[in-house]
Design a protein around this motif. Structure first.
Motif, PDB file in Angstrom:
ATOM      1  N   GLN A  64       0.812  -1.080  -0.039  1.00 47.97           N
ATOM      2  CA  GLN A  64       0.050   0.084  -0.136  1.00 47.97           C
ATOM      3  C   GLN A  64       1.018   1.319   0.020  1.00 47.97           C
ATOM      4  N   ILE A  65       2.138   1.220   0.848  1.00 49.39           N
ATOM      5  CA  ILE A  65       2.864   2.375   0.794  1.00 49.39           C
ATOM      6  C   ILE A  65       3.672   2.636  -0.486  1.00 49.39           C
ATOM      7  N   GLU A  66       3.993   1.226  -1.177  1.00 46.25           N
ATOM      8  CA  GLU A  66       4.415   1.565  -2.321  1.00 46.25           C
ATOM      9  C   GLU A  66       3.784   2.181  -3.505  1.00 46.25           C
ATOM     10  N   GLY A  67       2.457   1.710  -3.321  1.00 43.71           N
ATOM     11  CA  GLY A  67       1.517   2.050  -4.461  1.00 43.71           C
ATOM     12  C   GLY A  67       1.411   3.683  -4.493  1.00 43.71           C
ATOM     13  N   ARG A  68       1.300   4.139  -3.157  1.00 48.99           N
ATOM     14  CA  ARG A  68       0.995   5.475  -2.946  1.00 48.99           C
ATOM     15  C   ARG A  68       2.178   6.393  -3.400  1.00 48.99           C
ATOM     16  N   LEU A  69       3.383   5.984  -3.264  1.00 48.72           N
ATOM     17  CA  LEU A  69       4.635   6.508  -3.450  1.00 48.72           C
ATOM     18  C   LEU A  69       4.732   6.371  -5.044  1.00 48.72           C
ATOM     19  N   GLN A  70       4.317   5.458  -5.916  1.00 47.59           N
ATOM     20  CA  GLN A  70       4.554   5.436  -7.300  1.00 47.59           C
ATOM     21  C   GLN A  70       3.483   6.605  -8.185  1.00 47.59           C
ATOM     22  N   ASN A  71       2.544   6.883  -7.175  1.00 46.51           N
ATOM     23  CA  ASN A  71       1.528   7.942  -7.730  1.00 46.51           C
ATOM     24  C   ASN A  71       2.069   9.277  -7.729  1.00 46.51           C
ATOM     25  N   MET A  72       3.153   9.341  -7.043  1.00 48.69           N
ATOM     26  CA  MET A  72       3.761  10.831  -6.818  1.00 48.69           C
ATOM     27  C   MET A  72       4.638  11.059  -7.815  1.00 48.69           C
ATOM     28  N   GLU A  73       4.547  12.317  -8.422  1.00 51.78           N
ATOM     29  CA  GLU A  73       5.288  12.779  -9.943  1.00 51.78           C
ATOM     30  C   GLU A  73       6.787  12.816  -9.602  1.00 51.78           C
ATOM     31  N   ALA A  74       7.170  13.058  -8.534  1.00 54.53           N
ATOM     32  CA  ALA A  74       8.661  12.979  -8.011  1.00 54.53           C
ATOM     33  C   ALA A  74       9.379  11.748  -7.565  1.00 54.53           C
ATOM     34  N   TYR A  75       8.542  10.545  -7.792  1.00 57.17           N
ATOM     35  CA  TYR A  75       8.952   9.388  -7.249  1.00 57.17           C
ATOM     36  C   TYR A  75      10.014   8.862  -8.035  1.00 57.17           C
ATOM     37  N   ASP A  76      11.056   8.214  -7.584  1.00 60.99           N
ATOM     38  CA  ASP A  76      12.058   7.531  -8.709  1.00 60.99           C
ATOM     39  C   ASP A  76      12.067   5.919  -8.313  1.00 60.99           C
ATOM     40  N   TYR A  77      12.432   6.056  -7.181  1.00 55.28           N
ATOM     41  CA  TYR A  77      12.493   4.238  -6.787  1.00 55.28           C
ATOM     42  C   TYR A  77      12.758   4.078  -5.307  1.00 55.28           C
ATOM     43  N   ALA A  78      12.291   2.717  -5.004  1.00 57.45           N
ATOM     44  CA  ALA A  78      12.221   2.650  -3.418  1.00 57.45           C
ATOM     45  C   ALA A  78      12.659   1.265  -3.170  1.00 57.45           C
ATOM     46  N   PHE A  79      13.191   1.020  -1.837  1.00 62.99           N
ATOM     47  CA  PHE A  79      13.534  -0.245  -1.432  1.00 62.99           C
ATOM     48  C   PHE A  79      12.662  -0.498  -0.247  1.00 62.99           C
ATOM     49  N   SER A  80      12.134  -1.831   0.007  1.00 62.81           N
ATOM     50  CA  SER A  80      11.270  -2.247   0.969  1.00 62.81           C
ATOM     51  C   SER A  80      11.980  -3.122   1.820  1.00 62.81           C
ATOM     52  N   TYR A  81      11.885  -3.246   3.121  1.00 60.13           N
ATOM     53  CA  TYR A  81      12.502  -4.479   4.201  1.00 60.13           C
ATOM     54  C   TYR A  81      11.173  -4.708   4.936  1.00 60.13           C
ATOM     55  N   THR A  82      10.732  -5.818   4.886  1.00 60.99           N
ATOM     56  CA  THR A  82       9.377  -6.162   5.389  1.00 60.99           C
ATOM     57  C   THR A  82       9.777  -7.316   6.530  1.00 60.99           C
ATOM     58  N   TYR A  83       9.428  -7.361   7.672  1.00 63.94           N
ATOM     59  CA  TYR A  83       9.466  -8.334   8.592  1.00 63.94           C
ATOM     60  C   TYR A  83       8.517  -8.536   9.579  1.00 63.94           C
ATOM     61  N   ASN A  84       8.203  -9.596  10.240  1.00 64.77           N
ATOM     62  CA  ASN A  84       7.210  -9.720  11.291  1.00 64.77           C
ATOM     63  C   ASN A  84       6.953  -8.228  12.190  1.00 64.77           C
ATOM     64  N   SER A  85       5.585  -7.845  11.911  1.00 64.29           N
ATOM     65  CA  SER A  85       5.298  -6.696  12.502  1.00 64.29           C
ATOM     66  C   SER A  85       5.654  -5.347  12.017  1.00 64.29           C
ATOM     67  N   VAL A  86       6.714  -5.407  11.468  1.00 61.29           N
ATOM     68  CA  VAL A  86       7.290  -3.847  11.102  1.00 61.29           C
ATOM     69  C   VAL A  86       7.658  -4.083   9.507  1.00 61.29           C
ATOM     70  N   THR A  87       7.677  -2.647   9.008  1.00 58.66           N
ATOM     71  CA  THR A  87       8.217  -2.619   7.412  1.00 58.66           C
ATOM     72  C   THR A  87       8.954  -1.148   7.376  1.00 58.66           C
ATOM     73  N   SER A  88      10.023  -1.177   6.624  1.00 59.82           N
ATOM     74  CA  SER A  88      10.708   0.029   6.428  1.00 59.82           C
ATOM     75  C   SER A  88      10.762   0.131   4.665  1.00 59.82           C
ATOM     76  N   VAL A  89      10.588   1.379   4.340  1.00 56.32           N
ATOM     77  CA  VAL A  89      10.575   1.656   2.981  1.00 56.32           C
ATOM     78  C   VAL A  89      11.586   2.775   2.816  1.00 56.32           C
ATOM     79  N   ILE A  90      12.437   2.575   1.943  1.00 55.14           N
ATOM     80  CA  ILE A  90      13.449   3.631   1.871  1.00 55.14           C
ATOM     81  C   ILE A  90      13.079   4.400   0.569  1.00 55.14           C
TER      82      ILE A  90
END
Length: 338
Positions: A64-90
């Motif tokens: 869901q976070i990545e989908g929102r980011l991709q809709n932004m005009e200034a978006y370039d790319y992202a890396f995500s790190y997903t674990y139990n209970s927590v996720t971090s998107v750079i």
């Protein structure tokens, strides 16, 4: 011209002296830092969904976070790190856009997204200051201290150090919050015919503040609210689950479960030499002389150490003023070679 300079050598020496003194003053007041200030268009978005599996985190949060980011005009790319209970998107944005405008749009997008995520997902954390360089990192450890006690002393130390002029902020990394853990006897649950979903709803229903109407007094309407939020472990333990229609006996949560306060399972923890530890991270003002600030900080640190209780270890991992001082001294002492 040369003859005139020779005859007026006192004036020449005077100007040389002024230049020499000015050079020393400029060197003393020149801002000295270890790393230059940079502002890359990168941000980190962190989401916590307590109890969720890695698959659920990826499906209901990360995507869901990545989908929102991709809709932004200034978006370039992202890396995500997903674990139990927590996720971090750079997330990396394209160059050429105004940073503050991008971050304002991003925060609005994440605020809107929060409404679409599961209710149990904590507030999304958007960190746009990834380029800040820590001026000092201090570890606080103690063999007989739990994280709650370490956090207490850490906050006390921060209150004293952040008052030093030239220190912009301090933060604690590794702080572990506490949560209520309920261990249910599955045999009792089966005997009573009570499901985990029903038990969850019962607990939630008791942890709400419910508006119950108004009371008219002296021409004013006073809102009446029934507080149902838990304020102690005993209140949770005494939660009524059922009342017998035969003998009116009351079944409480403590009859089928153990309720205790534990360290939050979703938190990341730090250890140093096998002991529980937290990090105190401080930042200095930009374009400032960290050597001058470092002297004041060092004085305050020495005062703090004198107040620490026995068994609490205070250790500097990074102290930028010392590193900058060594670098400058090494530069001065090494002769220039063509």
């Amino acid at each position: 011209m040369i003859k005139s300079a020779i005859h007026q050598r006192k004036i020449d020496f005077y100007f040389l002296f002024i230049i020499f003194v000015g050079g020393i003053y400029s060197y003393a007041t020149l801002p000295k830092q270890e790393a230059p200030d940079i502002n890359p268009p990168v941000t980190r978005i962190t989401a916590v969904y307590p109890g969720a599996s890695q698959t659920d985190m990826d499906k209901f949060v990360t995507s869901q976070i990545e989908g929102r980011l991709q809709n932004m005009e200034a978006y370039d790319y992202a890396f995500s790190y997903t674990y139990n209970s927590v996720t971090s998107v750079i997330c990396f944005m394209k160059y050429g856009y105004e940073s503050e405008e991008i971050w304002n749009i991003l925060r609005r997008e994440m605020d809107d997204l929060q409404e679409e995520l599961p209710d149990e997902v904590l507030a999304l954390d958007v960190n746009t200051n990834l380029s800040d360089t820590a001026g000092m990192i201090i570890t606080l450890t103690g063999e007989n201290y739990d994280y709650d006690t370490l956090n207490f002393y850490g906050k006390s130390i921060i209150d004293e150090l952040k008052s030093v002029s030239g220190v912009t902020k301090f933060e604690i990394i590794g702080e572990v919050d506490q949560e209520v853990k309920i261990t249910v006897d599955s045999k009792e649950m089966n005997r009573l015919g009570l499901s985990y979903g029903e038990l969850n709803q019962l607990i939630k229903a008791q942890n709400l503040e419910i508006p119950s109407g108004t009371i008219e007094s002296a021409g004013e309407d006073v809102t009446l609210i029934i507080k149902g939020s838990f304020d102690s472990l005993e209140a949770i333990e005494n939660l009524v689950l059922d009342v017998s229609v035969d003998n009116y006996s009351v079944l409480k949560l403590k009859d089928i479960a153990e309720v205790e306060l534990v360290e939050e399972s979703a938190s990341r923890v730090f250890l140093r030499n096998g002991e529980k530890a937290i990090l105190l991270v401080g930042y200095f003002e930009k374009n400032n002389n960290v050597l001058a600030v470092g002297d004041d900080v060092r004085t305050q640190i020495n005062l703090v150490k004198e107040k620490l209780p026995v068994g609490l270890n205070f250790e500097e991992v990074v102290f930028q003023p010392t590193e900058v001082d060594h670098a400058i001294n090494g530069f001065i002492q090494n002769p220039w070679r063509p």
